[in-house]
Write a protein that holds these residues in place. Structure first.
Motif, PDB file in Angstrom:
ATOM      1  N   PRO A  18      62.303  31.941  63.118  1.00 42.66           N
ATOM      2  CA  PRO A  18      62.554  32.562  64.428  1.00 42.66           C
ATOM      3  C   PRO A  18      64.019  32.916  64.667  1.00 42.66           C
ATOM      4  CG  PRO A  18      61.224  30.580  64.673  1.00 42.66           C
ATOM      5  CD  PRO A  18      61.633  30.649  63.235  1.00 42.66           C
ATOM      6  N   ASN A  19      64.920  32.214  64.018  1.00 43.03           N
ATOM      7  CA  ASN A  19      66.342  32.506  64.157  1.00 43.03           C
ATOM      8  C   ASN A  19      66.760  33.776  63.425  1.00 43.03           C
ATOM      9  OD1 ASN A  19      66.907  30.164  65.705  1.00 43.03           O
ATOM     10  ND2 ASN A  19      66.857  28.949  63.827  1.00 43.03           N
ATOM     11  N   ASP A  22      65.286  39.302  65.957  1.00 41.59           N
ATOM     12  CA  ASP A  22      65.739  39.714  67.283  1.00 41.59           C
ATOM     13  C   ASP A  22      65.228  41.133  67.500  1.00 41.59           C
ATOM     14  OD1 ASP A  22      66.977  40.513  69.623  1.00 41.59           O
ATOM     15  OD2 ASP A  22      68.885  39.573  69.124  1.00 41.59           O
ATOM     16  N   TYR A 131      64.101  38.037  75.242  1.00 42.60           N
ATOM     17  CA  TYR A 131      63.725  37.335  74.015  1.00 42.60           C
ATOM     18  C   TYR A 131      62.235  37.499  73.760  1.00 42.60           C
ATOM     19  CZ  TYR A 131      62.843  33.980  70.427  1.00 42.60           C
ATOM     20  OH  TYR A 131      62.452  33.409  69.255  1.00 42.60           O
ATOM     21  N   THR A 132      61.940  38.087  72.645  1.00 45.41           N
ATOM     22  CA  THR A 132      60.558  38.193  72.185  1.00 45.41           C
ATOM     23  C   THR A 132      60.572  37.725  70.737  1.00 45.41           C
ATOM     24  OG1 THR A 132      60.103  40.077  73.616  1.00 45.41           O
ATOM     25  CG2 THR A 132      58.629  39.758  71.746  1.00 45.41           C
ATOM     26  N   ASP A 133      59.770  36.744  70.414  1.00 49.98           N
ATOM     27  CA  ASP A 133      59.797  36.228  69.045  1.00 49.98           C
ATOM     28  C   ASP A 133      58.891  37.036  68.114  1.00 49.98           C
ATOM     29  OD1 ASP A 133      57.203  35.337  69.585  1.00 49.98           O
ATOM     30  OD2 ASP A 133      57.773  33.243  69.740  1.00 49.98           O
ATOM     31  N   LYS A 135      56.449  36.056  66.263  1.00 50.48           N
ATOM     32  CA  LYS A 135      55.029  35.719  66.361  1.00 50.48           C
ATOM     33  C   LYS A 135      54.345  36.505  67.483  1.00 50.48           C
ATOM     34  CE  LYS A 135      55.206  31.252  64.185  1.00 50.48           C
ATOM     35  NZ  LYS A 135      54.959  29.847  64.225  1.00 50.48           N
TER      36      LYS A 135
END
Length: 163
Positions: A18-19, A22, A131-133, A135
């Motif tokens: 996840p890091n 973006d 923020y949208t990940d 997944k």
């Protein structure tokens, strides 16, 4: 619709740290610009990030389908603020129709309904624009891939940011 490529991207995004994702990130295409990230760097440097399409063009099947990153020069004429400086950013292209780019190239190359590329990949079409990940993007890709073709336009409209 090229569900094979979309589902491959969904699989990739679900496994991605996840890091390293973006949805708001625009890659810079030249080594002398801040934010430059080559495909090789993106794949080998654990500190680099990209949006879904920035990652997609590193996948072999997407490359085989003709998708690639190109340059887009943002000149003074494109800028709304006189204090902004011209710059160069990366933009997605498709070898099947090199006169178009960005979401138009995705729609053409993936055979998507009008507006679907933006709904899938533009951060403005997600509930949390800041923020949208990965997944969450993968889930939406899977939803679109499992929707019958006659219902896709209604689904696109239901997600479109109309503000």
């Amino acid at each position: 619709m090229r569900t094979d490529l979309l589902l491959e991207l969904a699989d990739f995004l679900e496994k991605l740290d996840p890091n390293r994702f973006d949805i708001r990130t625009w890659r810079r295409p030249s080594k002398d610009s801040v934010g430059f990230v080559s495909d090789k760097q993106l794949l080998t440097d654990c500190n680099t990030v990209a949006c879904a399409i920035g990652w997609a063009v590193t996948l072999p099947n997407w490359k085989d389908a003709g998708f690639y990153m190109d340059r887009l020069d943002i000149t003074k004429e494109h800028l709304s603020s006189p204090l902004s400086k011209p710059y160069t950013m990366a933009i997605i292209k498709w070898k099947g129709h090199t006169d178009i780019d960005s979401y138009d190239a995705l729609q053409a190359g993936l055979n998507l309904p009008i507006g679907m590329a933006e709904v899938l990949f533009d951060f403005n079409n997600y509930a949390d624009e800041e923020y949208t990940d990965g997944k969450t993007v993968a889930e939406r890709i899977r939803e679109f891939c499992s929707t019958p073709s006659e219902e896709l336009i209604d689904l696109v409209v239901s997600y479109t940011d109309t503000e």
